[in-house]
Design an enzyme around this catalytic site. Structure first.
Site, short mmCIF file in Angstrom:
data_model
loop_
_atom_site.label_atom_id
_atom_site.label_comp_id
_atom_site.label_asym_id
_atom_site.label_seq_id
_atom_site.Cartn_x
_atom_site.Cartn_y
_atom_site.Cartn_z
N HIS A 123 0.88 -1.18 0.01
CA HIS A 123 0.02 -0.11 -0.03
C HIS A 123 0.84 1.25 0.01
O HIS A 123 2.14 1.10 0.30
CB HIS A 123 -0.91 0.29 1.15
CG HIS A 123 -1.91 -1.18 1.20
ND1 HIS A 123 -3.04 -0.93 2.04
CD2 HIS A 123 -2.22 -2.09 0.44
CE1 HIS A 123 -3.92 -1.84 1.81
NE2 HIS A 123 -3.43 -2.46 0.71
N GLU A 164 0.82 3.66 1.91
CA GLU A 164 1.35 4.42 3.25
C GLU A 164 2.48 3.37 3.59
O GLU A 164 3.56 4.02 4.17
CB GLU A 164 0.47 4.17 4.20
CG GLU A 164 -0.96 4.94 4.15
CD GLU A 164 -2.10 3.97 3.28
OE1 GLU A 164 -3.20 4.33 3.54
OE2 GLU A 164 -1.72 3.23 2.27
N CYS A 207 -6.25 1.78 5.96
CA CYS A 207 -6.91 0.40 6.36
C CYS A 207 -6.24 0.14 7.68
O CYS A 207 -5.30 0.61 8.17
CB CYS A 207 -6.74 -0.80 5.18
SG CYS A 207 -4.86 -1.25 5.17
N CYS A 266 -2.39 -0.46 7.67
CA CYS A 266 -1.46 0.62 7.43
C CYS A 266 -1.69 1.52 8.83
O CYS A 266 -0.79 2.06 9.07
CB CYS A 266 -2.24 1.61 6.18
SG CYS A 266 -1.60 0.75 4.58
#
Length: 143
Positions: free
Chosen positions: A46, A48, A76, A79
């Site tokens: 992801h 992040e 999410c 993260c």
């Protein structure tokens, strides 16, 4: 947030969900990331996570207590956990994620007082632009 949006657009150009993130320390970007789970065959790729890894390499430390993370989409749970473990001082995000958001949309890990680190969260910065980028991406995929 403009730099995070640019990274999101780059992710979109690669066929990824358009999410971008940056880590800032003392007004300087020290970490950048764009979504890449498809290209990397990695569910943890992801934006992040990529930005946190880049910042940690830049500083030579996995702890980032004097840093702020800007991301185009509400993180999410995975993260959010990484943000807390990295000791990020402040999280700023654009669009809310009503399906997997862990900053209040589904759960709020940052409101859990029993955790040993607390990150300040600011939501909705450039939220319309961030949300529009995501909406347009998914609309185009449905055609």
């Amino acid at each position: 947030m403009e730099e995070a949006l640019a990274l999101a657009r780059q992710a979109q150009a690669r066929g990824e969900i358009p999410v971008g993130a940056i880590v800032v320390k003392d007004g300087t970007i020290i970490g950048r990331g764009g979504n890449a789970p498809i290209a990397a065959n990695d569910p943890t790729a992801h934006a992040e996570i990529a930005a946190l890894r880049d910042a940690a390499r830049s500083l030579g430390n996995y702890r980032l207590p004097d840093c702020d993370l800007y991301v185009t989409l509400e993180p999410c749970a995975m993260c959010a956990g990484a943000i807390l473990h990295a000791r990020i001082r402040q999280l700023v995000f654009g669009a809310r994620d009503p399906k997997t958001g862990a900053c209040g949309s589904i759960v709020d890990l940052f409101a859990e007082r029993r955790l040993n680190h607390h990150t300040t969260v600011t939501a909705g910065i450039a939220g319309e632009a961030c949300g529009r980028l995501l909406s347009d991406f998914f609309l185009a995929r449905r055609r």
